[in-house]
Design a protein around this motif. Structure first.
Motif, PDB file in Angstrom:
ATOM      1  N   HIS B  66      -2.715  -7.682  10.162  1.00 62.19           N
ATOM      2  CA  HIS B  66      -1.562  -8.123   9.386  1.00 62.19           C
ATOM      3  C   HIS B  66      -0.276  -7.991  10.197  1.00 62.19           C
ATOM      4  CE1 HIS B  66       0.558  -8.111   5.207  1.00 62.19           C
ATOM      5  NE2 HIS B  66       0.824  -9.177   5.949  1.00 62.19           N
ATOM      6  N   CYS B  79       2.969  -4.147   8.435  1.00 58.38           N
ATOM      7  CA  CYS B  79       1.772  -3.529   7.851  1.00 58.38           C
ATOM      8  C   CYS B  79       0.733  -3.187   8.917  1.00 58.38           C
ATOM      9  CB  CYS B  79       1.174  -4.461   6.797  1.00 58.38           C
ATOM     10  SG  CYS B  79      -0.397  -3.903   6.140  1.00 58.38           S
ATOM     11  N   CYS B 102      -5.529  -8.692   3.387  1.00 63.00           N
ATOM     12  CA  CYS B 102      -5.226  -7.448   4.084  1.00 63.00           C
ATOM     13  C   CYS B 102      -5.861  -6.270   3.345  1.00 63.00           C
ATOM     14  CB  CYS B 102      -3.716  -7.263   4.169  1.00 63.00           C
ATOM     15  SG  CYS B 102      -3.242  -5.730   4.990  1.00 63.00           S
ATOM     16  N   CYS B 105      -2.608  -3.823   2.306  1.00 58.53           N
ATOM     17  CA  CYS B 105      -1.619  -4.136   1.273  1.00 58.53           C
ATOM     18  C   CYS B 105      -2.053  -5.251   0.330  1.00 58.53           C
ATOM     19  CB  CYS B 105      -0.274  -4.489   1.913  1.00 58.53           C
ATOM     20  SG  CYS B 105      -0.267  -6.072   2.794  1.00 58.53           S
TER      21      CYS B 105
HETATM   22 ZN   LIG Z   1      -1.060  -5.728   5.009  1.00 59.40          ZN
END
Ligand SMILES: [Zn+2]
Ligand SMILES: [Zn+2]
Ligand SMILES: [Zn+2]
Ligand SMILES: [Zn+2]
Lengths: 125, 146
Positions: B66, B79, B102, B105
């Motif tokens: 990410h 991230c 992801c 997140c």
């Molecule tokens: Zn992420």
């Protein structure tokens, strides 16, 4: 009537941006409906998030593919035609099954490489 | 077509995290250089690939990292967790696009499939949904339950 995280009431129905039908936000699974069960489209302003962060563009989100959730259920992947943002949404039991199947098989119907060459590898697992 | 080796034993470093930290001085080279190390199968991946300006996924296991926030190549995300491939979408011109989620997140991302991506891994991903036909679909298509 349900309410969002800020406690403001959500409308009991919305009209689909694409096919115009009136859609109830209630679903058989009792989740709040975001997309039209007929054409799988939604508006890019979501009822899933607090209104305070809802700076969404309001354009039409169109279904692009199916993903599988951890438990094996299907999720609908949508892309916004206005801002290109991606979103995922639960597939509901009363969603248009034919459109769902078409989305699910579309990659195999249009492979970027000849599937003939994969046969032996595929069979080998 | 690369060999199928997503589950190759010994590919994953047993102490990957510690080793990554030791490699910190070289991190700039990893982030902005010509290659990156796959967070999932540890393959060293060249950033230049046929058919895309910003290769951001591993051609072997299709995992990504990410780093982009809103558009491919913007490198605006902080991230940096692993993004796992969850679906294949087809663009209007017939091109396959890998959809990633992801694991850190939950954000979604997309990246065009590259010419040297593992065709078997791509095809596996493409049939995932069909392998998990829910009961309403099975009834509609007259497929017996599993
Ligand atoms: Zn992420
Ligand atoms: Zn509709
Ligand atoms: Zn949008
Ligand atoms: Zn990999």
């Amino acid at each position: 009537m349900s309410s969002d995280k800020n406690g403001s009431p959500l409308p009991a129905s919305f009209s689909c941006m694409r096919c115009g039908i009136s859609v109830s936000t209630n679903t058989p699974s009792s989740r709040i409906r975001n997309h039209c069960p007929n054409c799988l489209t939604s508006r890019h302003t979501t009822t899933r998030e607090p209104r305070t962060t809802d700076g969404r563009c309001g354009a039409r989100m169109q279904p692009i593919s199916i993903a599988v959730l951890r438990g094996g259920d299907w999720a609908l992947i949508q892309r916004c035609t206005g801002c290109s943002e991606l979103a995922d949404d639960h597939v509901e039991p009363d969603d248009n099954q034919l459109l769902l199947i078409r989305l699910a098989v579309r990659p195999l119907a249009q492979p970027p490489f000849p599937l003939e060459h994969l046969g032996a590898l595929w069979a080998a697992g | 077509m690369p060999r199928r080796n997503n589950e190759r034993p010994g590919r994953r470093q047993p102490h990957g995290r510690t080793q990554r930290q030791k490699r910190m001085p070289g991190r700039n080279r990893d982030e902005y250089g010509k290659s990156f190390r796959c967070l999932h199968c540890r393959l060293d991946v060249s950033k230049s690939a046929p058919g895309t300006a910003h290769r951001n996924h591993c051609p072997n296991c299709l995992s990504s990292k990410h780093v982009d926030r809103s558009c491919p190549g913007d490198r605006a995300s902080t991230c940096h967790a692993r993004m796992e491939p969850i679906s294949i979408a087809v663009r209007g011109d017939g091109e396959w696009v890998i959809i990633h989620r992801c694991v850190g997140c939950g954000d979604l991302g997309s990246n065009r499939a590259a010419g040297d991506d593992n065709a078997l891994a791509l095809t596996r991903l493409a049939v995932t949904a069909i392998r998990h036909l829910g009961s309403p679909l099975r009834i509609q298509l007259a497929i017996p339950p599993e």
